[in-house]
Write a protein that holds these residues in place. Structure first.
Motif, PDB file in Angstrom:
ATOM      1  N   PHE A  98      -1.486  11.935  -0.474  1.00 56.67           N
ATOM      2  CA  PHE A  98      -2.274  12.924  -1.191  1.00 56.67           C
ATOM      3  C   PHE A  98      -2.493  12.409  -2.607  1.00 56.67           C
ATOM      4  O   PHE A  98      -1.542  12.135  -3.335  1.00 56.67           O
ATOM      5  N   SER A  99      -3.725  12.276  -2.982  1.00 57.19           N
ATOM      6  CA  SER A  99      -4.040  11.717  -4.296  1.00 57.19           C
ATOM      7  C   SER A  99      -5.333  12.331  -4.793  1.00 57.19           C
ATOM      8  O   SER A  99      -6.241  12.629  -4.025  1.00 57.19           O
ATOM      9  N   VAL A 100      -5.408  12.526  -6.095  1.00 59.16           N
ATOM     10  CA  VAL A 100      -6.622  13.055  -6.701  1.00 59.16           C
ATOM     11  C   VAL A 100      -7.591  11.934  -7.042  1.00 59.16           C
ATOM     12  O   VAL A 100      -8.696  12.178  -7.487  1.00 59.16           O
ATOM     13  N   VAL A 101      -7.168  10.663  -6.839  1.00 62.83           N
ATOM     14  CA  VAL A 101      -8.016   9.522  -7.140  1.00 62.83           C
ATOM     15  C   VAL A 101      -8.906   9.250  -5.931  1.00 62.83           C
ATOM     16  O   VAL A 101      -8.451   9.239  -4.794  1.00 62.83           O
ATOM     17  N   THR A 102     -10.185   9.019  -6.175  1.00 62.06           N
ATOM     18  CA  THR A 102     -11.113   8.742  -5.089  1.00 62.06           C
ATOM     19  C   THR A 102     -10.766   7.423  -4.422  1.00 62.06           C
ATOM     20  O   THR A 102     -10.562   6.408  -5.085  1.00 62.06           O
ATOM     21  N   ASP A 103     -10.687   7.449  -3.082  1.00 63.41           N
ATOM     22  CA  ASP A 103     -10.283   6.253  -2.338  1.00 63.41           C
ATOM     23  C   ASP A 103     -11.504   5.376  -2.085  1.00 63.41           C
ATOM     24  O   ASP A 103     -12.004   5.267  -0.975  1.00 63.41           O
ATOM     25  N   THR A 104     -11.991   4.737  -3.140  1.00 66.12           N
ATOM     26  CA  THR A 104     -13.155   3.878  -3.043  1.00 66.12           C
ATOM     27  C   THR A 104     -12.753   2.497  -2.538  1.00 66.12           C
ATOM     28  O   THR A 104     -11.575   2.139  -2.565  1.00 66.12           O
ATOM     29  N   PRO A 105     -13.721   1.674  -2.067  1.00 64.11           N
ATOM     30  CA  PRO A 105     -13.380   0.302  -1.650  1.00 64.11           C
ATOM     31  C   PRO A 105     -12.711  -0.502  -2.753  1.00 64.11           C
ATOM     32  O   PRO A 105     -11.814  -1.306  -2.482  1.00 64.11           O
ATOM     33  N   GLU A 106     -13.112  -0.309  -3.985  1.00 57.34           N
ATOM     34  CA  GLU A 106     -12.491  -1.036  -5.097  1.00 57.34           C
ATOM     35  C   GLU A 106     -11.031  -0.631  -5.274  1.00 57.34           C
ATOM     36  O   GLU A 106     -10.153  -1.492  -5.498  1.00 57.34           O
ATOM     37  N   MET A 107     -10.750   0.685  -5.148  1.00 57.92           N
ATOM     38  CA  MET A 107      -9.367   1.144  -5.271  1.00 57.92           C
ATOM     39  C   MET A 107      -8.522   0.614  -4.114  1.00 57.92           C
ATOM     40  O   MET A 107      -7.364   0.256  -4.301  1.00 57.92           O
ATOM     41  N   GLN A 108      -9.087   0.540  -2.916  1.00 54.84           N
ATOM     42  CA  GLN A 108      -8.353  -0.014  -1.781  1.00 54.84           C
ATOM     43  C   GLN A 108      -8.033  -1.487  -1.998  1.00 54.84           C
ATOM     44  O   GLN A 108      -6.940  -1.951  -1.671  1.00 54.84           O
ATOM     45  N   ARG A 109      -8.985  -2.235  -2.560  1.00 54.78           N
ATOM     46  CA  ARG A 109      -8.745  -3.658  -2.820  1.00 54.78           C
ATOM     47  C   ARG A 109      -7.642  -3.835  -3.846  1.00 54.78           C
ATOM     48  O   ARG A 109      -6.734  -4.670  -3.685  1.00 54.78           O
ATOM     49  N   LEU A 110      -7.681  -3.051  -4.928  1.00 57.69           N
ATOM     50  CA  LEU A 110      -6.647  -3.145  -5.949  1.00 57.69           C
ATOM     51  C   LEU A 110      -5.278  -2.768  -5.395  1.00 57.69           C
ATOM     52  O   LEU A 110      -4.260  -3.398  -5.715  1.00 57.69           O
ATOM     53  N   LYS A 111      -5.257  -1.725  -4.562  1.00 56.95           N
ATOM     54  CA  LYS A 111      -3.981  -1.295  -3.975  1.00 56.95           C
ATOM     55  C   LYS A 111      -3.401  -2.378  -3.075  1.00 56.95           C
ATOM     56  O   LYS A 111      -2.201  -2.654  -3.095  1.00 56.95           O
ATOM     57  N   LYS A 112      -4.263  -3.037  -2.273  1.00 57.24           N
ATOM     58  CA  LYS A 112      -3.792  -4.097  -1.392  1.00 57.24           C
ATOM     59  C   LYS A 112      -3.268  -5.282  -2.193  1.00 57.24           C
ATOM     60  O   LYS A 112      -2.235  -5.872  -1.855  1.00 57.24           O
ATOM     61  N   THR A 113      -3.965  -5.628  -3.281  1.00 54.97           N
ATOM     62  CA  THR A 113      -3.516  -6.734  -4.135  1.00 54.97           C
ATOM     63  C   THR A 113      -2.169  -6.421  -4.757  1.00 54.97           C
ATOM     64  O   THR A 113      -1.269  -7.279  -4.816  1.00 54.97           O
ATOM     65  N   GLN A 114      -1.990  -5.197  -5.252  1.00 50.24           N
ATOM     66  CA  GLN A 114      -0.714  -4.808  -5.861  1.00 50.24           C
ATOM     67  C   GLN A 114       0.417  -4.849  -4.841  1.00 50.24           C
ATOM     68  O   GLN A 114       1.536  -5.273  -5.149  1.00 50.24           O
ATOM     69  N   ASP A 115       0.141  -4.409  -3.594  1.00 51.83           N
ATOM     70  CA  ASP A 115       1.175  -4.459  -2.557  1.00 51.83           C
ATOM     71  C   ASP A 115       1.587  -5.898  -2.253  1.00 51.83           C
ATOM     72  O   ASP A 115       2.775  -6.201  -2.083  1.00 51.83           O
ATOM     73  N   GLN A 116       0.601  -6.806  -2.195  1.00 51.35           N
ATOM     74  CA  GLN A 116       0.921  -8.210  -1.924  1.00 51.35           C
ATOM     75  C   GLN A 116       1.752  -8.812  -3.050  1.00 51.35           C
ATOM     76  O   GLN A 116       2.728  -9.528  -2.807  1.00 51.35           O
ATOM     77  N   ILE A 117       1.366  -8.519  -4.308  1.00 49.18           N
ATOM     78  CA  ILE A 117       2.123  -9.038  -5.449  1.00 49.18           C
ATOM     79  C   ILE A 117       3.548  -8.492  -5.431  1.00 49.18           C
ATOM     80  O   ILE A 117       4.517  -9.212  -5.673  1.00 49.18           O
ATOM     81  N   SER A 118       3.689  -7.195  -5.115  1.00 51.41           N
ATOM     82  CA  SER A 118       5.011  -6.586  -5.086  1.00 51.41           C
ATOM     83  C   SER A 118       5.877  -7.219  -4.000  1.00 51.41           C
ATOM     84  O   SER A 118       7.060  -7.504  -4.210  1.00 51.41           O
ATOM     85  N   ASN A 119       5.293  -7.486  -2.805  1.00 52.92           N
ATOM     86  CA  ASN A 119       6.062  -8.105  -1.728  1.00 52.92           C
ATOM     87  C   ASN A 119       6.496  -9.517  -2.080  1.00 52.92           C
ATOM     88  O   ASN A 119       7.623  -9.936  -1.816  1.00 52.92           O
ATOM     89  N   ILE A 120       5.588 -10.301  -2.690  1.00 53.76           N
ATOM     90  CA  ILE A 120       5.921 -11.674  -3.078  1.00 53.76           C
ATOM     91  C   ILE A 120       7.042 -11.679  -4.106  1.00 53.76           C
ATOM     92  O   ILE A 120       8.002 -12.452  -4.013  1.00 53.76           O
ATOM     93  N   LYS A 121       6.939 -10.792  -5.100  1.00 56.45           N
ATOM     94  CA  LYS A 121       7.973 -10.719  -6.137  1.00 56.45           C
ATOM     95  C   LYS A 121       9.310 -10.315  -5.546  1.00 56.45           C
ATOM     96  O   LYS A 121      10.365 -10.876  -5.897  1.00 56.45           O
ATOM     97  N   TYR A 122       9.278  -9.390  -4.602  1.00 58.38           N
ATOM     98  CA  TYR A 122      10.528  -8.920  -4.002  1.00 58.38           C
ATOM     99  C   TYR A 122      11.197 -10.045  -3.215  1.00 58.38           C
ATOM    100  O   TYR A 122      12.404 -10.263  -3.316  1.00 58.38           O
ATOM    101  N   HIS A 123      10.396 -10.791  -2.430  1.00 61.44           N
ATOM    102  CA  HIS A 123      10.976 -11.874  -1.644  1.00 61.44           C
ATOM    103  C   HIS A 123      11.476 -13.010  -2.528  1.00 61.44           C
ATOM    104  O   HIS A 123      12.480 -13.661  -2.209  1.00 61.44           O
ATOM    105  N   GLU A 124      10.783 -13.293  -3.628  1.00 62.43           N
ATOM    106  CA  GLU A 124      11.265 -14.326  -4.557  1.00 62.43           C
ATOM    107  C   GLU A 124      12.611 -13.939  -5.145  1.00 62.43           C
ATOM    108  O   GLU A 124      13.547 -14.748  -5.192  1.00 62.43           O
TER     109      GLU A 124
END
Length: 233
Positions: A98-124
Motif C-alpha cells: 500500500f503506497s500513496v506513490v504512483t506505481d509508474t514504470p520509472e518508479m518500478q525501475r528505480l525500485k528494482k535497481t535499489q533492490d539489486q544494489i541492496s542484495n549485492i551489498k548484503y552479499h558482499e
C-alpha cells in the motif's frame, strides 16, 4: 371568481377558505380521507395532494420479491462475479503493498535497481564477515600440516593453496551445534538453502540476529537460512 372546493366542488368564499395541497377547501371539507376527522394546518399530513390524519397517513411499504429459481440463479451468478472480480483485484495488488506513490514504470525501475544494489551489498558484507570469521582459526592448522604431508621439493608450489582450501572447507565456529527445522522454507536466492520441517541443520554459523549459515544433513546442500525457522536440538 371564487374557486371550487377540492372535496365538494362547491364555491369557496374567502371567509371559509383553506388553501392547502394546491387546492382550496371549505373548513369543514378539509378532513381526513379515511376517518373524515376535521383537520387544520397544524395536524394534517398530505399524500398525493389529499389530506390525512396522523393515524391514517399511508405508510410506504417495500415490495418483496419471491425467491424464484431464476432470481436465485441471478443472485448466485452476481455473487460469483463479485468473488472473481475481488480475486482478480487481489492478485493484481498482491506484492505491491500500500503506497500513496504512483506505481509508474520509472518508479518500478528505480525500485528494482535499489533492490539489486541492496542484495549485492548484503552479499558482499556476508562474504566479508564469513571470510573474516574463518581465517584466524584456519591459518594455524595449515601451517602445522603443510610440512608433515608435502615433500620439500614441492613445498614452494603450495604457498598459495591455504586460502582457497580455507574458503571451501571452513568449519564454522558453532559446528558442534545441531538444529532442527520447525517450518518448511524455500530458498529465495542462490546463496540460500531450502529445507523441510524436521530436517537437521549442521555446521551452523550465525551471521546476524535473523540469519545463519548451515548445511542440511538430509540433502547435503548448504547456504543461508532464517534463524527463526530452526531450533537447537
Amino acid at each position: 371568481m371564487n374557486p371550487l372546493c377540492g372535496r365538494c366542488n362547491k364555491v369557496v368564499y374567502p371567509t371559509e377558505k383553506v388553501n392547502c395541497l394546491d387546492k382550496f377547501w371549505h373548513k369543514g371539507c378539509f378532513s381526513c380521507e379515511v376517518c373524515k376527522m376535521t383537520l387544520n394546518m397544524k395536524n394534517y399530513k398530505g399524500f398525493e395532494k389529499k389530506p390525512y390524519c396522523n393515524a391514517h397517513y399511508p405508510k410506504t411499504t417495500f415490495t418483496s420479491v419471491a425467491d424464484t429459481p431464476e432470481n436465485l440463479r441471478l443472485k448466485q451468478q452476481s455473487k460469483m462475479q463479485s468473488q472473481v472480480l475481488y480475486k482478480e483485484e487481489f492478485e493484481k495488488s498482491k506484492g505491491k503493498g500500500f503506497s500513496v506513490v504512483t506505481d509508474t514504470p520509472e518508479m518500478q525501475r528505480l525500485k528494482k535497481t535499489q533492490d539489486q544494489i541492496s542484495n549485492i551489498k548484503y552479499h558482499e558484507d556476508f562474504e566479508k564477515s564469513r571470510m573474516g570469521g574463518e581465517a584466524p582459526p584456519q591459518q594455524p592448522p595449515q601451517q602445522n600440516t603443510t610440512p608433515a604431508y608435502q615433500p620439500p621439493a614441492a613445498s614452494q608450489n603450495y604457498h598459495y593453496e591455504p586460502e582457497p582450501v580455507r574458503q571451501a572447507a571452513a568449519p564454522p565456529p558453532s559446528a558442534g551445534k545441531r538444529y532442527r527445522a520447525v517450518y518448511d522454507y524455500v530458498a529465495a536466492d542462490e546463496d540460500e538453502v531450502s529445507f523441510s520441517d524436521g530436517d537437521i541443520i549442521v555446521d551452523v554459523q550465525p551471521i546476524d540476529e535473523g540469519w545463519m549459515y548451515g548445511r542440511v544433513e538430509r540433502t547435503g546442500q548448504q547456504g543461508m537460512l532464517p534463524a527463526n525457522y530452526v531450533e537447537v536440538i
